[in-house]
Design a protein around this motif. Structure first.
Motif, PDB file in Angstrom:
ATOM      1  N   ILE A 257       5.821  -1.774 -11.748  1.00  0.00           N
ATOM      2  CA  ILE A 257       6.400  -0.695 -12.533  1.00  0.00           C
ATOM      3  C   ILE A 257       7.081  -1.346 -13.726  1.00  0.00           C
ATOM      4  CG2 ILE A 257       6.753   0.831 -10.554  1.00  0.00           C
ATOM      5  CD1 ILE A 257       9.753  -0.007 -10.680  1.00  0.00           C
TER       6      ILE A 257
ATOM      7  N   ASP B 258      10.137  -2.145 -14.782  1.00  0.00           N
ATOM      8  CA  ASP B 258      11.513  -2.211 -14.287  1.00  0.00           C
ATOM      9  C   ASP B 258      12.529  -2.117 -15.421  1.00  0.00           C
ATOM     10  OD1 ASP B 258      11.652  -2.801 -11.252  1.00  0.00           O
ATOM     11  OD2 ASP B 258      10.056  -4.115 -11.940  1.00  0.00           O
TER      12      ASP B 258
ATOM     13  N   ALA C 168      12.685   1.530 -16.594  1.00  0.00           N
ATOM     14  CA  ALA C 168      13.311   2.380 -15.580  1.00  0.00           C
ATOM     15  C   ALA C 168      14.822   2.153 -15.543  1.00  0.00           C
ATOM     16  CB  ALA C 168      12.698   2.097 -14.214  1.00  0.00           C
TER      17      ALA C 168
ATOM     18  N   SER D 169      14.883   3.247  -6.152  1.00  0.00           N
ATOM     19  CA  SER D 169      13.788   3.238  -5.159  1.00  0.00           C
ATOM     20  C   SER D 169      13.535   4.600  -4.533  1.00  0.00           C
ATOM     21  CB  SER D 169      13.969   2.188  -4.054  1.00  0.00           C
ATOM     22  OG  SER D 169      14.862   2.606  -3.054  1.00  0.00           O
TER      23      SER D 169
ATOM     24  N   ILE E 271      16.078   6.115  -9.236  1.00  0.00           N
ATOM     25  CA  ILE E 271      14.735   5.920  -9.791  1.00  0.00           C
ATOM     26  C   ILE E 271      13.743   5.917  -8.637  1.00  0.00           C
ATOM     27  CG2 ILE E 271      13.183   4.327 -10.984  1.00  0.00           C
ATOM     28  CD1 ILE E 271      15.147   5.525 -12.914  1.00  0.00           C
ATOM     29  N   ASP E 272      12.747   6.763  -8.721  1.00  0.00           N
ATOM     30  CA  ASP E 272      11.729   6.838  -7.678  1.00  0.00           C
ATOM     31  C   ASP E 272      10.615   5.829  -7.942  1.00  0.00           C
ATOM     32  OD1 ASP E 272      10.337   8.052  -5.399  1.00  0.00           O
ATOM     33  OD2 ASP E 272       8.904   8.721  -6.918  1.00  0.00           O
ATOM     34  N   GLN E 273      10.411   4.911  -6.994  1.00  0.00           N
ATOM     35  CA  GLN E 273       9.306   3.953  -7.052  1.00  0.00           C
ATOM     36  C   GLN E 273       8.142   4.470  -6.220  1.00  0.00           C
ATOM     37  OE1 GLN E 273      11.610   0.295  -5.851  1.00  0.00           O
ATOM     38  NE2 GLN E 273      10.048  -0.679  -7.096  1.00  0.00           N
TER      39      GLN E 273
ATOM     40  N   THR F  90       7.316   5.648 -13.039  1.00  0.00           N
ATOM     41  CA  THR F  90       8.465   5.947 -12.188  1.00  0.00           C
ATOM     42  C   THR F  90       9.094   7.268 -12.634  1.00  0.00           C
ATOM     43  OG1 THR F  90       9.940   4.693 -13.627  1.00  0.00           O
ATOM     44  CG2 THR F  90       8.966   3.516 -11.755  1.00  0.00           C
ATOM     45  N   GLU F  91      10.027   7.771 -11.816  1.00  0.00           N
ATOM     46  CA  GLU F  91      10.741   8.995 -12.169  1.00  0.00           C
ATOM     47  C   GLU F  91      12.238   8.834 -11.917  1.00  0.00           C
ATOM     48  OE1 GLU F  91       7.973  12.852 -11.439  1.00  0.00           O
ATOM     49  OE2 GLU F  91       8.666  11.824  -9.627  1.00  0.00           O
TER      50      GLU F  91
END
Length: 346
Positions: A162, A164, A167, A278, A293-295, A330-331
């Motif tokens: 991702i 990082d 994010a 995560s 943060i959604d991984q 990511t979100e």
């Protein structure tokens, strides 16, 4: 009892070993009757092909190695599920090993997988890994390698990552947008690339918004645990009573921090806002629920196996590898640990 061999099946039925082997594999030049007799006898005698012999003959073990820092970690367990889901579709067995964030153990596990003649290796590096000779040895021995999450940029192989830095920037920007002016960062050890990138994203967001960067607000954690989250939350308030926001490198640590703040009577988000990383399932049940943060762990696992499978096929067809780096989106999941309640993509 000794395992039944293909030779014994052939002798019992009065056919050649080659015919017995072809019958089990449904070759068209073997009669239906012979196929039926061979398969029935194989089932009756509980015949199992010799995996080592098959590997030598086909030069393919139909197994892959997977090394992760932790098996029980929410993110890595999601990755593992994604890998296994794809591997089963292609008939592969996955050997799962846990490095416990140890470079020395990781090296031994690579040697073990090589001795098992795996067709390829998937790995997320241990925090302690700073030398990559053991990974380059894989490549020298022509064993396909795919890295994911915690990677080494200088190792020439396919990777799934991702962004990082982006994010972390988004997480920090969210705190700034909500009025935070003294923002701390609980980061991971100095070595892993994702820990470095998340720190850099945090720092860049401060700089871009004219928020002074204070290195004393950055705390380096060793094992990124719940207990460390509690410890450093208390230490932070002793060191900096004016802190009003924290970006934390992983949800487990963030949940530890929230727990300690709750015990101390610190109101979240009124006194201090928190963003994790995560989207662990506990982040949605802690009080207050954690902005994070959604991984995409499951998707990362599926993507990593697909890349490895392509490399395995290329090797089998004597084609040169085609290394790729796939970046997944990511979100930012906004919950009650910060002052808004909506959903935003990074």
């Amino acid at each position: 009892m000794k395992p039944v061999t293909l030779k014994q099946i052939a002798e019992t039925l009065g056919i050649s070993i080659t015919t017995a082997s072809k019958a089990l594999k449904d070759y068209p030049d073997v009669s239906k009757k012979t196929k039926r007799l061979v398969k029935e006898l194989a089932e009756t005698l509980n015949y199992k092909p010799n995996a080592f012999a098959v590997t030598l003959r086909t030069k393919e073990s139909k197994t892959i190695g997977l090394i992760v820092p932790e098996v029980v970690h929410h993110f890595f367990s999601s990755v593992i599920k994604g890998i296994i889901a794809q591997a089963e579709k292609k008939g592969y067995l996955v050997i799962i090993l846990q490095s416990n964030e140890s470079y020395e153990l990781e090296k031994k596990q690579i040697d073990l997988l090589l001795s098992k003649r795996v067709d390829g290796v998937l790995i997320s590096l241990a925090n302690g890994t700073g030398d990559f000779k053991h990974l380059n040895d894989l490549m020298v021995q022509d064993v396909p390698l795919v890295m994911f999450d915690k990677i080494a940029k200088i190792v020439n192989c396919s990777k799934v990552i991702i962004n990082d830095r982006k994010a972390a920037y988004t997480a920090t920007q969210h705190l700034i947008d909500n009025g935070c002016k003294r923002i701390a960062h609980f980061r991971g050890p100095l070595l892993p690339q994702n820990s470095i990138d998340r720190f850099l994203g945090y720092k860049q967001a401060l700089v871009d918004n004219n928020v002074p960067y204070d290195p004393s607000l950055v705390y380096i954690l060793d094992d990124m645990s719940f207990d460390e989250g509690k410890y450093f939350a208390e230490k932070l308030l002793k060191d900096h009573k004016d802190v009003d926001g924290i970006f934390i490198n992983t949800d487990l640590v963030a949940i530890g921090a929230i727990t300690k703040f709750n015990e101390m009577g610190i109101k979240i988000p009124d006194d201090i806002s928190i963003v994790g990383f995560s989207n662990w399932f506990m982040s949605s049940v802690i009080n207050p629920r954690l902005t994070t943060i959604d991984q995409p762990g499951y998707k990362m696992g599926k993507t990593a196996f697909k890349l490895l499978y392509k490399e395995i096929k290329k090797k089998k067809e004597n084609l040169p590898p085609n290394f790729k780096t796939v970046e997944l989106q990511t979100e930012l999941i906004i919950r009650e640990s910060t002052k808004q309640a909506s959903l935003s993509k990074t």
